[in-house]
Enzyme design. Structure first.
Site, mmCIF file in Angstrom:
data_model
loop_
_atom_site.group_PDB
_atom_site.id
_atom_site.type_symbol
_atom_site.label_atom_id
_atom_site.label_comp_id
_atom_site.label_asym_id
_atom_site.label_seq_id
_atom_site.Cartn_x
_atom_site.Cartn_y
_atom_site.Cartn_z
ATOM 1 N NE ARG A 1 1.497 9.615 -8.448
ATOM 2 C CZ ARG A 1 0.205 9.372 -8.204
ATOM 3 N NH1 ARG A 1 -0.215 8.128 -8.106
ATOM 4 N NH2 ARG A 1 -0.651 10.354 -8.066
ATOM 5 C CE LYS A 2 0.057 6.392 -2.660
ATOM 6 N NZ LYS A 2 0.524 5.921 -3.970
ATOM 7 C CG LEU A 3 3.131 13.523 2.071
ATOM 8 C CD1 LEU A 3 1.922 13.339 1.175
ATOM 9 C CD2 LEU A 3 2.729 14.180 3.375
ATOM 10 C CG HIS B 1 4.406 4.197 -5.631
ATOM 11 N ND1 HIS B 1 4.439 5.405 -6.286
ATOM 12 C CD2 HIS B 1 4.670 3.258 -6.568
ATOM 13 C CE1 HIS B 1 4.723 5.215 -7.560
ATOM 14 N NE2 HIS B 1 4.880 3.924 -7.759
#
Length: 371
Positions: free
Chosen positions: A175-177, A173
């Protein structure tokens, strides 16, 4: 959070479109291999999201109605929802105050004869104690699913967080790294488990669409069980391959910024920043701070003041048992979970964050503490 996306990802996606392989194909297969190697797993199975990955992990473990699955309430609601997808009962366990993670003791406190599995989260990228919890699950004879949605680039006991996991689910997603827009991965070490996961994500078909199209002869596929459409596209995988190449640098940058936050905030009474656990290193996918009574400001007041000063912070990690969707569940006491979810907030941390930004954020927090 701001995803680190640029021209290289745009070119990779365009090349996938021009190739004609826009659904699950060779780029997905390559992304699976390279991601599994990066997180210390034997096999990767790309899926449409971490949530669908968690669902497939529970199907793989044969979790059914009547079974109980222990989960942290302190997690994005998908962790608990996956248990309901297979008709089982989620049982909420409390977490450790410092890491936000399940422990052997908190799981043991709610385990019953009906417990068939545990979903343990590497919360916000902070790894749980993999050695202790994996051993406990084996001793209890229950399955352990690792919700590694936020954990790409984190380590435990000197190895990537996925090393040694029987089954782990990962998120891409934004929002992940690293991101593929939406998307996820399930990693396992067992080849037979990987083969079944590949069938489960593709309607139970015994041969993939890519293999059918690559064959010189007609292939008559069979559908071995009722399954799902949880596939990733080659366009997503093309982006993911570029992102994976950035992972080490992104982790290093986030750890540098996190260390600077920790220094800037160290002298503010009543404010406790997240740190590495003794047994591992976090990728700092989320940088949260816990407010104690000594801070003398309510969390929501702090969020409002930060917003007024141009800082996009957000509330701490949610607690599923406090959401309307789980109003029918009456868990045992979850004091640490409720303290963290009500008294913590997540500060900005991303590749465009500057030291001046950090100085401003720390200054607002220090000013509020001094009023």
């Amino acid at each position: 959070m701001i995803p680190d996306l640029g021209e290289e990802e745009a070119r990779a996606a365009a090349e996938a479109v021009r190739s004609g392989w826009v659904a699950q194909g060779p780029r997905v297969a390559r992304f699976e291999r390279e991601f599994a190697a990066a997180v210390g797993a034997g096999h990767g199975v790309a899926v449409s999201s971490c949530t669908t990955g968690l669902h497939l992990a529970l199907v793989l473990l044969d979790i059914k109605p009547g079974d109980e699955v222990i989960v942290p309430s302190l997690s994005f609601i998908a962790t608990a929802n996956a248990v309901r997808y297979v008709g089982a009962t989620p049982v909420f366990a409390d977490v450790d105050l410092a890491t936000g993670n399940l422990t052997v003791d908190t799981v043991g406190a709610v385990r019953t004869p009906r417990t068939r599995a545990i979903i343990a989260v590497h919360q916000g990228g902070v790894p749980f104690d993999t050695v202790a919890l994996r051993k406990a699950a084996d001793d209890w004879g229950v399955g352990l699913v690792e919700d590694a949605a936020c954990a790409a680039g984190s380590t435990a006991y000197g190895a990537p967080a996925g090393t040694g996991a029987k089954v782990a689910a990962w998120s891409f997603h934004p929002r992940k790294l690293i991101t593929t827009g939406e998307g996820g991965m399930v990693t396992v070490d067992d080849a037979d488990a990987a083969a079944r996961l590949r069938r489960l994500r593709e309607h139970g078909m015994n041969v993939s669409a890519a293999d059918r199209h690559a064959s010189k002869q007609p292939v008559l596929e069979a559908y071995l069980e009722t399954a799902y459409n949880y596939r990733m596209t080659d366009i997503q995988a093309a982006v993911g391959l570029v992102q994976l190449g950035k992972l080490a640098a992104l982790v290093a940058q986030r750890r540098r910024l996190a260390a600077r936050y920790q220094t800037l905030l160290a002298d503010i009474a009543g404010l406790i920043p997240v740190t590495d656990p003794s047994y591992g290193q976090t990728n700092y996918q989320s940088f949260w701070v816990l407010l104690t009574p000594a801070y003398k400001r309510a969390r929501d007041e702090v969020l409002a003041e930060l917003a007024a000063r141009g800082v996009s912070a957000r509330r701490g990690i949610m607690a599923a048992h406090l959401e309307p969707a789980y109003a029918d569940v009456t868990p045992g006491p979850l004091p640490v979970t409720e303290r963290i979810t009500r008294q913590s907030l997540i500060l900005p941390l991303h590749h465009k964050l500057t030291e001046a930004d950090q100085d401003h954020i720390a200054g607002v927090l220090r000013e509020l503490a001094a009023r």
